[in-house]
Enzyme design. Structure first.
Site, mmCIF file in Angstrom:
data_model
loop_
_atom_site.group_PDB
_atom_site.id
_atom_site.type_symbol
_atom_site.label_atom_id
_atom_site.label_comp_id
_atom_site.label_asym_id
_atom_site.label_seq_id
_atom_site.Cartn_x
_atom_site.Cartn_y
_atom_site.Cartn_z
ATOM 1 N N LYS A 1 6.127 -36.472 51.100
ATOM 2 C CA LYS A 1 5.220 -36.287 52.246
ATOM 3 C C LYS A 1 4.594 -37.613 52.684
ATOM 4 C CE LYS A 1 2.782 -33.427 49.822
ATOM 5 N NZ LYS A 1 3.610 -33.471 48.608
ATOM 6 N N THR A 2 4.088 -38.378 51.715
ATOM 7 C CA THR A 2 3.430 -39.640 52.054
ATOM 8 C C THR A 2 4.430 -40.633 52.644
ATOM 9 O OG1 THR A 2 1.819 -39.317 50.270
ATOM 10 C CG2 THR A 2 2.050 -41.539 51.156
ATOM 11 N N ASP B 1 -4.110 -39.040 53.300
ATOM 12 C CA ASP B 1 -3.152 -38.835 52.216
ATOM 13 C C ASP B 1 -3.792 -38.083 51.049
ATOM 14 O OD1 ASP B 1 -0.695 -39.111 50.912
ATOM 15 O OD2 ASP B 1 -1.398 -40.883 49.834
ATOM 16 N N ASP B 2 -3.065 -37.052 50.574
ATOM 17 C CA ASP B 2 -3.509 -36.300 49.391
ATOM 18 C C ASP B 2 -4.941 -35.791 49.590
ATOM 19 O OD1 ASP B 2 -2.946 -35.146 47.049
ATOM 20 O OD2 ASP B 2 -2.884 -36.976 45.850
ATOM 21 N N LYS C 1 -11.764 -32.148 64.495
ATOM 22 C CA LYS C 1 -11.956 -31.379 65.730
ATOM 23 C C LYS C 1 -12.626 -32.187 66.839
ATOM 24 C CE LYS C 1 -12.224 -26.926 63.324
ATOM 25 N NZ LYS C 1 -13.025 -25.699 63.076
#
Length: 738
Positions: A540-541, A594-595, A622
């Site tokens: 993912k990273t 990240d993480d 948001k």
């Protein structure tokens, strides 16, 4: 002739000298007949100042000249003193186009009305004194609306040339224009005055910012001119009719090195008149009680005196505060016990917008930390114009590079192969100061080629000095922007590069790249958030880092827990918030969270997490960027169930699952790495689980490669991993954890 007093009070206010008919006849000479006719029969006699002389039969005895007190003071005589008189030709005197006079009241204990209408007063003075000759330095009394005034001639414009010497004389004509000032203790103001210096506050007819050494800030300068200076170009009486006071405060804020101080410095060079006062914030502070407030008052003293003296015709007084956040912090935020910072803010607000507010000042403040300033200072009527001086775009960077390389180009030191447009495209998120540093660095490479460390006495040939494109490329490796894309950090997140992990991973990468294009091109998507979730070690990273690098966005930052070890919650929140605030300063930005569960300090035991950090991330995910700014937020998580329980999952617009590798994907990775013989790839895959994270697969391959022959480099194709050795590593008792 002998000096006597003016016999009647009304005659004393005419600025005329009086004598008997028999004395006047002595001066009637043929050559003056035409002159006398042109000035309505008035003959001017020369004393220290020329005074219009009228017949007065009641002046006795013959040989007397009646002068009022002001006239006697001007020529330095007393009643009874002898005085020499001679004829004077008024036609030898040039007409006054403009005359500047200082007004005062004769009775100091009697105050006139608060305001004197300049246009009506000009008509009255022209009617009374038309045809008379005045000199610079001369004083004369007159009566206006029941009050006795005096005017002092300061300067005059004769036939288009300004004169202010004591011997200068001019004839007051029907079309002479008056410019009024008031004495310091006069107690009244001049209103409705036409023309004046306010219509010519700029040097030259056009404002060329590049000649001033300012590049990439055309839009900001247009805003500054429109808000702060456009009203000052018009005559004061037009602005008075509009009923709108001038802007008194201008705040320039933005990242360091973007040109805030340069703008303020060059504004002073653009203006006619008074030099701006430049004050560094900390210089105002003093250890003595009350001294700091006095320093602030002293900054406005000249402007106060000028406004009292000249009213609407006062010059513009500019006060420049560099690092204004050092002294104008939010009141109550400092706990030094002295209250000095609060007093400074109070004193400054009083001078700008107090009961006796000044209309002839422009306060220019500069800061990197607008959030530290007291909010009362930023409201309309004070520092109401707030211009963000951001990082230059590509066009602006080209202008800045052109400015800093212009000298070497003019002197043939710049090589023909230097492409400034290409350099402008390669210097994303460089500030103006960093672009100047880039040019300096490139020049140092060029100069270094002409210097030998072994023989410093070697003669330098000027014609051999050339700054080439290669010098600029070397400088790009040396000068890095402090603000913007952290490419080196992103590369560390994918040490093995971005491998082809099969169609499923490729599809996810293409999907996220469509989000990048959506943020880049769509006017309706200023903010887009995407979550990459999946098992630990699934890439993912590395995928997020690859998206950031390939996007080409000028601002890319990764927020990782490894940079926040040991920090308190409030400090972590501040660091995360600052990354978002920095992203809002760039037109296109990517932030990688990240993480996320590590950022939230989540652990299963307890369970425990930081609600403060959670709420911070929820708010930031948001919050839409400012107008003209676009942001893509990519989050990564291995515990999506945790994010869902915290309501954080719903804060992301899109959720994408990054899967583990299946056998087909493993074959693809092994083929790309080329560490096995082609015939052994299928057998190697059978030794692995049905699904395995890419990170674990790479670790197994690395361990098998290191366990082979010493010095062998399987990644260069010199050797291949033996299948038996790979089986041994996979089946070993080592338990792998991500």
């Amino acid at each position: 002739m002998r000096v006597v007093s003016t016999p009647l009070q009304e005659l004393a206010l005419t600025n005329c000298a009086y004598c008997s008919p028999s004395d006047m006849s002595r001066y009637r000479r043929p050559k003056y007949e035409d002159a006398m006719a042109l000035v309505n029969g008035i003959l001017v006699l020369t004393l220290r100042y020329p005074f219009t002389t009228l017949l007065a039969s009641f002046v006795q005895p013959t040989g007397s000249l009646a002068l009022n007190a002001y006239q006697r003071r001007n020529v330095k005589v007393s009643v009874g003193d002898p005085i020499s008189v001679e004829s004077f030709d008024p036609l030898s005197v040039s007409r006054m186009t403009v005359v500047s006079v200082e007004l005062d009241t004769l009775m100091k204990n009697k105050k006139s009305s608060d305001q004197v209408d300049a246009r009506n007063l000009s008509k009255e003075l022209t009617k009374r004194f038309k045809g008379q000759v005045f000199s610079v330095g001369q004083k004369a009394p007159f009566e206006y609306l029941g009050t006795n005034y005096s005017f002092h001639v300061i300067s005059m414009l004769l036939d288009g040339q300004l004169e202010n010497a004591g011997s200068t004389q001019g004839l007051l004509a029907p079309d002479t224009h008056f410019q009024f000032e008031t004495a310091g203790n006069s107690g009244f103001k001049i209103s409705n005055q036409l023309g004046g210096q306010s219509t010519n506050i700029f040097k030259g007819k056009d404002l060329n910012f590049q000649k001033l050494g300012i590049g990439g800030l055309d839009a900001e300068f247009q805003d500054i001119f429109r808000r702060a200076f456009a009203s000052r170009v018009f005559p004061p009486h037009i602005i008075a009719k509009l009923g709108i006071p001038h802007v008194k405060g201008l705040l320039l804020f933005g990242p360091p090195g973007t040109g805030k101080t340069l703008i303020a410095r060059q504004i002073g060079k653009m203006l006619n008149g008074r030099e701006p006062k430049v004050v560094n914030g900390p210089e105002v502070l003093s250890k003595f009680v009350g001294e700091t407030e006095k320093n602030v008052r002293d900054l406005f003293a000249d402007a106060e005196n000028d406004q009292k003296t000249r009213g609407d015709q006062s010059d513009l007084h500019i006060i420049i505060f560099d690092e204004i956040d050092a002294i104008c912090k939010t009141r109550g935020s400092t706990r030094d016990g002295t209250g000095v910072h609060d007093s400074i803010v109070n004193q400054l607000l009083t001078k700008i917008d107090g009961v006796e507010a000044l209309n002839n000042i422009l306060l220019i403040g500069m800061t990197n930390r607008k959030d530290l300033l007291d909010e009362a200072l930023l409201r309309p009527g004070r520092m109401e114009v707030q211009i963000e001086i951001g990082l230059p775009d590509e066009k602006g960077r080209f202008q800045i590079l052109s400015i800093h390389s212009n000298k070497m180009k003019e002197n043939s030191f710049l090589s023909a192969d230097v492409d400034l447009k290409e350099l402008a495209s390669k210097t994303k998120n460089f500030s103006g100061a960093e672009l100047e540093g880039l040019v300096k660095s490139a020049t140092s490479f060029a100069l270094n080629r002409q210097v030998s460390a072994a023989d410093l006495s070697k003669e330098i040939v000027e014609d051999n000095i050339k700054v080439t494109m290669d010098d600029f490329k070397s400088a790009l490796d040396e000068v890095k922007p402090a603000f913007g894309a952290a490419i080196n950090t992103l590369e560390m997140c994918r040490l093995n590069g971005m491998l082809n992990c099969g169609e499923r991973h490729a599809h996810i990468q293409r999907t996220v790249m469509t989000f990048v294009e959506q943020v880049r091109k769509s006017e309706r998507t200023p903010l887009l958030t995407c979550l990459l979730e999946g098992p630990g070690g699934s890439g993912k990273t590395a995928l997020a880092a690859t998206i950031g690098i390939e996007s080409g966005f000028p601002f890319i930052k990764i927020v990782s827990a490894e940079n926040m070890i040991g920090l308190q919650e409030s400090t972590k929140c501040g660091m995360i918030t600052k990354v978002f605030e920095d992203a809002y300063k760039s037109p296109l930005s990517i932030i990688i969270l990240d993480d996320i569960e590590r950022l939230l300090e989540f652990v299963d035991i307890g369970p425990r997490f930081s609600n403060v950090i959670l709420q911070t991330i929820l708010v930031l995910l948001k919050r839409s960027p400012p107008k003209g700014r676009k942001l893509l937020v990519i989050g990564t998580s291995s515990l999506v169930r945790v994010l869902e329980s915290m309501s954080l999952l719903d804060a992301f617009n899109v959720h994408l699952n990054v899967p583990q590798l299946k056998p087909a994907d493993m074959k693809q990775v092994l083929k790309e790495l080329n560490v096995f013989n082609p015939a052994d790839i299928d057998n190697a895959v059978t030794a692995l689980d049905e699904e395995i994270p890419i990170k674990r697969l790479l670790m197994l391959i690395e361990m098998a490669a290191q366990g082979g022959d010493e010095g062998a480099n399987v990644y260069k194709g010199d050797h291949k991993i033996e299948l038996a050795h790979f089986f041994e590593i996979v089946g070993d008792h080592i338990v792998f954890r991500n």
